[in-house]
Scaffold this motif. Structure first.
Motif, short mmCIF file in Angstrom:
data_model
loop_
_atom_site.label_atom_id
_atom_site.label_comp_id
_atom_site.label_asym_id
_atom_site.label_seq_id
_atom_site.Cartn_x
_atom_site.Cartn_y
_atom_site.Cartn_z
N CYS A 116 0.83 -1.20 0.00
CA CYS A 116 0.00 0.00 0.00
C CYS A 116 0.86 1.25 0.00
O CYS A 116 0.56 2.24 -0.69
N ASP A 117 1.97 1.26 0.80
CA ASP A 117 2.84 2.45 0.83
C ASP A 117 3.43 2.73 -0.55
O ASP A 117 3.43 3.88 -1.00
N GLU A 118 3.90 1.64 -1.16
CA GLU A 118 4.48 1.84 -2.50
C GLU A 118 3.43 2.37 -3.46
O GLU A 118 3.69 3.23 -4.29
N THR A 119 2.23 1.84 -3.33
CA THR A 119 1.17 2.26 -4.22
C THR A 119 0.83 3.73 -4.01
O THR A 119 0.68 4.52 -4.96
N ARG A 120 0.69 4.14 -2.75
CA ARG A 120 0.30 5.52 -2.46
C ARG A 120 1.35 6.53 -2.96
O ARG A 120 1.00 7.67 -3.27
N ASP B 79 -2.98 -0.11 -10.91
CA ASP B 79 -4.33 -0.58 -11.19
C ASP B 79 -4.61 -1.90 -10.49
O ASP B 79 -5.67 -2.10 -9.88
N ALA B 80 -3.63 -2.80 -10.57
CA ALA B 80 -3.82 -4.12 -9.98
C ALA B 80 -4.01 -4.03 -8.48
O ALA B 80 -4.90 -4.67 -7.91
N HIS B 81 -3.17 -3.15 -7.84
CA HIS B 81 -3.27 -3.01 -6.39
C HIS B 81 -4.61 -2.37 -5.99
O HIS B 81 -5.27 -2.82 -5.05
N LEU B 82 -4.98 -1.34 -6.74
CA LEU B 82 -6.22 -0.64 -6.39
C LEU B 82 -7.43 -1.58 -6.49
O LEU B 82 -8.39 -1.47 -5.72
N CYS C 124 -6.68 1.97 -0.29
CA CYS C 124 -5.90 2.76 -1.26
C CYS C 124 -6.83 3.43 -2.24
O CYS C 124 -6.54 4.55 -2.72
N ARG C 125 -7.95 2.82 -2.55
CA ARG C 125 -8.92 3.49 -3.43
C ARG C 125 -9.47 4.72 -2.73
O ARG C 125 -9.63 5.78 -3.33
N GLY C 126 -9.72 4.60 -1.42
CA GLY C 126 -10.19 5.77 -0.66
C GLY C 126 -9.15 6.87 -0.66
O GLY C 126 -9.44 8.06 -0.79
N GLU C 127 -7.92 6.45 -0.49
CA GLU C 127 -6.81 7.42 -0.51
C GLU C 127 -6.75 8.14 -1.84
O GLU C 127 -6.56 9.35 -1.91
N LEU C 128 -6.95 7.36 -2.88
CA LEU C 128 -6.90 7.93 -4.24
C LEU C 128 -7.99 8.98 -4.41
O LEU C 128 -7.74 10.07 -4.95
N GLU C 129 -9.19 8.67 -3.92
CA GLU C 129 -10.29 9.61 -4.07
C GLU C 129 -10.05 10.87 -3.25
O GLU C 129 -10.39 11.99 -3.68
#
Lengths: 362, 158
Positions: A3-7, A27-30, A36-41
């Motif tokens: 998740c950290d890497e993704t964020r 995309d795969a992680h989300l 992480c989707r919430g973080e993205l939004e």
């Protein structure tokens, strides 16, 4: 991918600044991570908030102030250019200055008779040699044929050294003349009555120097007919036909001249000295009619056995330079009073035998 | 002079004071005018102007004098004095104020990146060019800046 890497990549993910590989990983992680989707939004919403900021507008008058601030620069540069760009400006200026100075010099020269007088002395020296040669040629033939009577043109008294030498050479060849004649021959230069002759007729210094009889021979006719022996002596010098009566006088004349000469210029250099000699008398004559006065003056000078050596017409005056035999000088000055009121500006205390006179007719 | 508002905007977001912003913006244009001959055609004029403005702002912020009077941040709060529409007036004023404060509190090197990206709309490449830093540096600084802002502005988020 954690998740950290993704964020870490969510921000560029939203900006579509990820490489295809990174993007597919995110995309795969989300797909499997709601947090992480919430973080993205939330991140997307934050960016949305930033976009809602009112656009800032520069204050009114900002452009004017910028232009005003920018203007000084070109202004200073222009001043600097004017001062520092010399060649395009300075060269023409300097050239113009040179021309102006030159014109000023010419103007001053033409305006001041003194300067011209000084320059004339030089001119005469230069002219002297020129007239000589032409005279010699005609002189020789004339000497044989022409009677000694009257001839306006007389060999220049002070002749160029060249001529003197030539005369000497000739003296050898013809060699016909005797010593006496030679002596008489030399004097002619003294008389120098010819009006046109450029050479300075001043007290013929040459007599002693000129051993050449031929020179004298040329003087066909003496000056004016009426002239007494003294001046004529020169002309008659040639001796060939010269009247015997004249000779004695000429000789005596000669002697006086010689002494005068000796006192003035020593030895053989006498000729040069004579040429350089400045005017003995400088006078200003106020006349009504310059031309008429000039004619009268010329006649007077010739009558007295003298000769006009140079005449020059200027805007305001006619300048006549002449040589007057010293014995006739008193007569000359008397006669001059009838031509116009004259005033002596300069006069040599010890007047030579042949007085060189410069008259300004005004 | 269509760039005047953008240059002024960057300076204002970075410095927080209109007076200081105008000073810097003016200086930026004067410098650009003088150095027009050095302008390289391969860069956009806007990018070049942003670069000059950003450098001036960062230099000013880095100066000791400026650091001493940090109260400039108060000015940032009053950034937007444009009259908001009556209906959303309160909320809008609150948001503007919160956004301003949040941006002002960002470290300078992150602040400039977020201003250039999210307010001025420059691309990562352009920002890298303007600030003369690596593309990766732009990316990470922007990420940190947005993360900071997100936490401070959480209450405004849906």
């Amino acid at each position: 991918m954690t998740c950290d890497e993704t964020r870490e990549l969510l921000s560029p993910y939203l900006d579509e600044a990820l490489s295809p590989d990174e993007r597919s990983l995110v995309d795969a992680h989300l797909g499997g991570c709601a947090e992480c989707r919430g973080e993205l939004e939330a991140l997307r919403g934050t960016i949305g908030l930033l976009h809602r900021l009112e656009p800032v507008r520069a204050p009114v008058g900002f452009v004017d102030r910028v232009v005003a601030a920018a203007r000084p620069r070109p202004w200073y540069r222009r001043v600097a250019d004017a001062v520092l760009l010399p060649l395009s400006v300075k060269l023409p200026l300097e050239a113009a200055a040179v021309v102006v100075v030159g014109l000023l010099a010419v103007y001053l020269f033409e305006r001041s008779p003194e300067l011209q007088q000084a320059a004339r002395g030089v001119d005469q020296r230069q002219e002297a040699p020129a007239p000589v040669p032409p005279r010699e040629k005609p002189a020789e033939p004339l000497a044989d044929k022409a009677p000694p009577s009257a001839a306006p043109s007389i060999p220049a008294p002070a002749e160029a050294p060249g001529r003197a030498a030539g005369a000497r050479d000739r003296a050898d060849t013809p060699g016909s003349q005797d010593a006496n004649r030679q002596i008489t021959a030399s004097p002619p230069p003294v008389a120098a009555p010819s009006p046109s002759s450029g050479p300075v007729p001043t007290p013929a210094s040459p007599p002693p120097a000129l051993s050449s009889p031929p020179a004298g021979s040329s003087p066909p006719p003496a000056v004016a007919p009426a002239q007494e022996a003294k001046p004529l002596a020169k002309t008659e010098a040639p001796g060939e036909n010269a009247g015997g009566a004249v000779r004695p006088e000429a000789e005596s004349r000669q002697r006086t001249l010689q002494t005068a000469e000796d006192s003035r210029a020593a030895g053989s250099s006498a000729k040069l000295g004579a040429k350089k000699a400045p005017a003995d008398v400088v006078a200003r004559v106020a006349v009504k009619d310059r031309d008429a006065a000039e004619r009268e003056l010329t006649a007077l000078i010739e009558r007295l056995g003298g000769g006009v050596t140079q005449r020059r017409r200027e805007d305001e005056a006619t300048v006549v330079e002449a040589v007057i035999p010293q014995p006739r000088y008193a007569e000359f000055s008397d006669a001059l009073k009838r031509i116009g009121s004259w005033r002596v500006e300069a006069e040599r205390p010890d007047l030579p035998a042949q007085i060189r006179v410069v008259l300004r007719l005004q | 002079m269509t760039y005047q508002h953008r240059v002024f905007g960057v300076a204002l977001r970075m410095l927080g004071s209109r007076a200081e912003a105008e000073e810097v913006a003016q200086e930026a244009f004067v410098r650009a005018h003088r150095a027009l001959g050095e302008f390289r055609g391969d860069a956009k004029l806007s990018t070049w102007l942003y670069a000059i403005t950003s450098r001036l702002c960062l230099n000013r912020l880095a100066s000791g004098e400026r650091r001493l009077r940090r109260q400039g941040e108060d000015a940032l709060l009053r950034l937007s004095d444009a009259a908001p529409r009556p209906d959303a007036a309160l909320e809008r004023r609150e948001l503007e104020s919160a956004l301003g404060r949040a941006i002002a509190e960002l470290p300078e090197d992150r602040r400039i990146v977020v201003v250039l990206r999210d307010i001025e709309g420059l691309s990562y490449e352009e920002i890298a060019q303007v600030l003369e830093v690596e593309l990766g540096t732009v990316r990470s600084r922007l990420h940190r800046a947005r993360a900071d802002l997100k936490e401070k502005l959480e209450r405004f988020l849906p």
